[in-house]
Design a protein around this motif. Structure first.
Motif, PDB file in Angstrom:
ATOM      1  N   ASN A  19       0.803  -1.228   0.000  1.00  0.00           N
ATOM      2  CA  ASN A  19       0.000   0.000   0.000  1.00  0.00           C
ATOM      3  C   ASN A  19       0.833   1.274   0.000  1.00  0.00           C
ATOM      4  O   ASN A  19       0.395   2.301   0.530  1.00  0.00           O
ATOM      5  N   VAL A  20       2.016   1.239  -0.615  1.00  0.00           N
ATOM      6  CA  VAL A  20       2.818   2.454  -0.755  1.00  0.00           C
ATOM      7  C   VAL A  20       2.030   3.434  -1.622  1.00  0.00           C
ATOM      8  O   VAL A  20       1.368   3.047  -2.591  1.00  0.00           O
ATOM      9  N   ASP A  21       2.082   4.689  -1.270  1.00  0.00           N
ATOM     10  CA  ASP A  21       1.344   5.774  -1.937  1.00  0.00           C
ATOM     11  C   ASP A  21      -0.157   5.667  -1.720  1.00  0.00           C
ATOM     12  O   ASP A  21      -0.953   6.154  -2.527  1.00  0.00           O
ATOM     13  N   VAL A  38       1.362   6.299   3.319  1.00  0.00           N
ATOM     14  CA  VAL A  38       2.652   5.604   3.259  1.00  0.00           C
ATOM     15  C   VAL A  38       3.453   6.122   2.061  1.00  0.00           C
ATOM     16  O   VAL A  38       2.987   6.041   0.923  1.00  0.00           O
ATOM     17  N   HIS A  39       4.668   6.628   2.336  1.00  0.00           N
ATOM     18  CA  HIS A  39       5.553   7.130   1.277  1.00  0.00           C
ATOM     19  C   HIS A  39       6.519   6.049   0.793  1.00  0.00           C
ATOM     20  O   HIS A  39       6.695   5.866  -0.405  1.00  0.00           O
ATOM     21  N   VAL A  41       8.936   2.224   2.178  1.00  0.00           N
ATOM     22  CA  VAL A  41       9.100   1.147   3.150  1.00  0.00           C
ATOM     23  C   VAL A  41      10.548   0.669   3.099  1.00  0.00           C
ATOM     24  O   VAL A  41      11.137   0.562   2.025  1.00  0.00           O
ATOM     25  N   ASP A  42      11.135   0.404   4.269  1.00  0.00           N
ATOM     26  CA  ASP A  42      12.455  -0.216   4.309  1.00  0.00           C
ATOM     27  C   ASP A  42      12.357  -1.534   5.069  1.00  0.00           C
ATOM     28  O   ASP A  42      11.249  -2.028   5.301  1.00  0.00           O
ATOM     29  N   GLU A  43      13.479  -2.093   5.469  1.00  0.00           N
ATOM     30  CA  GLU A  43      13.471  -3.414   6.112  1.00  0.00           C
ATOM     31  C   GLU A  43      12.827  -3.414   7.494  1.00  0.00           C
ATOM     32  O   GLU A  43      12.338  -4.443   7.949  1.00  0.00           O
ATOM     33  N   GLU A  44      12.835  -2.288   8.189  1.00  0.00           N
ATOM     34  CA  GLU A  44      12.368  -2.243   9.568  1.00  0.00           C
ATOM     35  C   GLU A  44      11.121  -1.406   9.795  1.00  0.00           C
ATOM     36  O   GLU A  44      10.529  -1.464  10.865  1.00  0.00           O
ATOM     37  N   GLY A  45      10.728  -0.611   8.788  1.00  0.00           N
ATOM     38  CA  GLY A  45       9.586   0.260   9.008  1.00  0.00           C
ATOM     39  C   GLY A  45       9.198   1.012   7.752  1.00  0.00           C
ATOM     40  O   GLY A  45       9.566   0.630   6.650  1.00  0.00           O
ATOM     41  N   PHE A  46       8.469   2.113   7.953  1.00  0.00           N
ATOM     42  CA  PHE A  46       7.972   2.869   6.811  1.00  0.00           C
ATOM     43  C   PHE A  46       7.932   4.362   7.116  1.00  0.00           C
ATOM     44  O   PHE A  46       7.838   4.775   8.268  1.00  0.00           O
ATOM     45  N   VAL A  47       8.040   5.152   6.048  1.00  0.00           N
ATOM     46  CA  VAL A  47       7.962   6.605   6.127  1.00  0.00           C
ATOM     47  C   VAL A  47       6.539   7.001   5.772  1.00  0.00           C
ATOM     48  O   VAL A  47       5.982   6.525   4.774  1.00  0.00           O
ATOM     49  N   CYS A  48       5.929   7.865   6.587  1.00  0.00           N
ATOM     50  CA  CYS A  48       4.528   8.210   6.380  1.00  0.00           C
ATOM     51  C   CYS A  48       4.244   9.623   6.853  1.00  0.00           C
ATOM     52  O   CYS A  48       5.079  10.266   7.477  1.00  0.00           O
ATOM     53  N   ASP A  49       3.058  10.089   6.528  1.00  0.00           N
ATOM     54  CA  ASP A  49       2.504  11.342   7.025  1.00  0.00           C
ATOM     55  C   ASP A  49       1.121  11.048   7.583  1.00  0.00           C
ATOM     56  O   ASP A  49       0.448  10.134   7.105  1.00  0.00           O
ATOM     57  N   ILE A  50       0.693  11.843   8.539  1.00  0.00           N
ATOM     58  CA  ILE A  50      -0.695  11.767   8.981  1.00  0.00           C
ATOM     59  C   ILE A  50      -1.533  12.299   7.830  1.00  0.00           C
ATOM     60  O   ILE A  50      -1.312  13.407   7.360  1.00  0.00           O
ATOM     61  N   ALA A  51      -2.450  11.505   7.333  1.00  0.00           N
ATOM     62  CA  ALA A  51      -3.187  11.827   6.107  1.00  0.00           C
ATOM     63  C   ALA A  51      -3.890  13.178   6.183  1.00  0.00           C
ATOM     64  O   ALA A  51      -3.900  13.928   5.211  1.00  0.00           O
ATOM     65  N   GLU A  53      -2.941  15.801   7.554  1.00  0.00           N
ATOM     66  CA  GLU A  53      -1.989  16.907   7.542  1.00  0.00           C
ATOM     67  C   GLU A  53      -1.147  16.943   6.273  1.00  0.00           C
ATOM     68  O   GLU A  53      -0.169  17.664   6.200  1.00  0.00           O
ATOM     69  N   MET A  54      -1.534  16.166   5.259  1.00  0.00           N
ATOM     70  CA  MET A  54      -0.752  16.079   4.027  1.00  0.00           C
ATOM     71  C   MET A  54      -0.710  17.411   3.296  1.00  0.00           C
ATOM     72  O   MET A  54      -1.711  18.107   3.180  1.00  0.00           O
ATOM     73  N   THR A  55       0.473  17.745   2.830  1.00  0.00           N
ATOM     74  CA  THR A  55       0.674  18.891   1.951  1.00  0.00           C
ATOM     75  C   THR A  55       1.565  18.418   0.811  1.00  0.00           C
ATOM     76  O   THR A  55       2.126  17.331   0.867  1.00  0.00           O
ATOM     77  N   GLN A  56       1.710  19.199  -0.193  1.00  0.00           N
ATOM     78  CA  GLN A  56       2.600  18.843  -1.300  1.00  0.00           C
ATOM     79  C   GLN A  56       3.752  19.813  -1.331  1.00  0.00           C
ATOM     80  O   GLN A  56       3.513  21.007  -1.487  1.00  0.00           O
ATOM     81  N   PRO A  57       4.993  19.459  -1.234  1.00  0.00           N
ATOM     82  CA  PRO A  57       5.457  18.123  -0.859  1.00  0.00           C
ATOM     83  C   PRO A  57       5.223  17.883   0.629  1.00  0.00           C
ATOM     84  O   PRO A  57       5.030  18.839   1.379  1.00  0.00           O
ATOM     85  N   PRO A  58       5.236  16.622   1.052  1.00  0.00           N
ATOM     86  CA  PRO A  58       5.004  16.330   2.475  1.00  0.00           C
ATOM     87  C   PRO A  58       5.990  17.097   3.365  1.00  0.00           C
ATOM     88  O   PRO A  58       7.192  17.036   3.146  1.00  0.00           O
ATOM     89  N   ALA A  59       5.443  17.809   4.308  1.00  0.00           N
ATOM     90  CA  ALA A  59       6.273  18.664   5.151  1.00  0.00           C
ATOM     91  C   ALA A  59       6.752  17.973   6.428  1.00  0.00           C
ATOM     92  O   ALA A  59       7.772  18.347   6.977  1.00  0.00           O
TER      93      ALA A  59
END
Length: 83
Positions: A19-21, A38-39, A41-51, A53-59
């Motif tokens: 479910n990336v993006d 979800v922006h 994913v790596d081996e241990e976790g994932f980079v994300c934003d609270i939906a 609070e999304m802005t472009q680009p994610p702040a």
């Protein structure tokens, strides 16, 4: 229920990688519920934003460990608050 894991960490990783993006309802190990976009994913976790609070680009993107997640659901499946 506190700390109880409904799916294992490998399943959580698979669900998030699939479910990336996209926005997911994520339940943390303390029972907190958030809608996270979800922006990446790596081996241990994932980079994300609270939906909400999304802005472009994610702040304010942040990283979450898979082991800090108890459940993951697509937004709108009726399992999280405010779907």
């Amino acid at each position: 229920m506190l700390g109880e894991r409904f799916v294992d960490t490998d399943e959580i990783e698979r669900l998030i990688k699939a479910n990336v993006d996209k926005t997911l309802t994520v339940v943390d190990v303390d029972g907190g519920i958030q809608h996270l976009f979800v922006h990446s994913v790596d081996e241990e976790g994932f980079v994300c934003d609270i939906a909400a609070e999304m802005t472009q680009p994610p702040a304010r993107a942040y990283w979450v460990r898979f082991t800090d997640v108890r459940e993951v659901h697509p937004v709108g499946d009726g399992r999280g608050k405010n779907d």
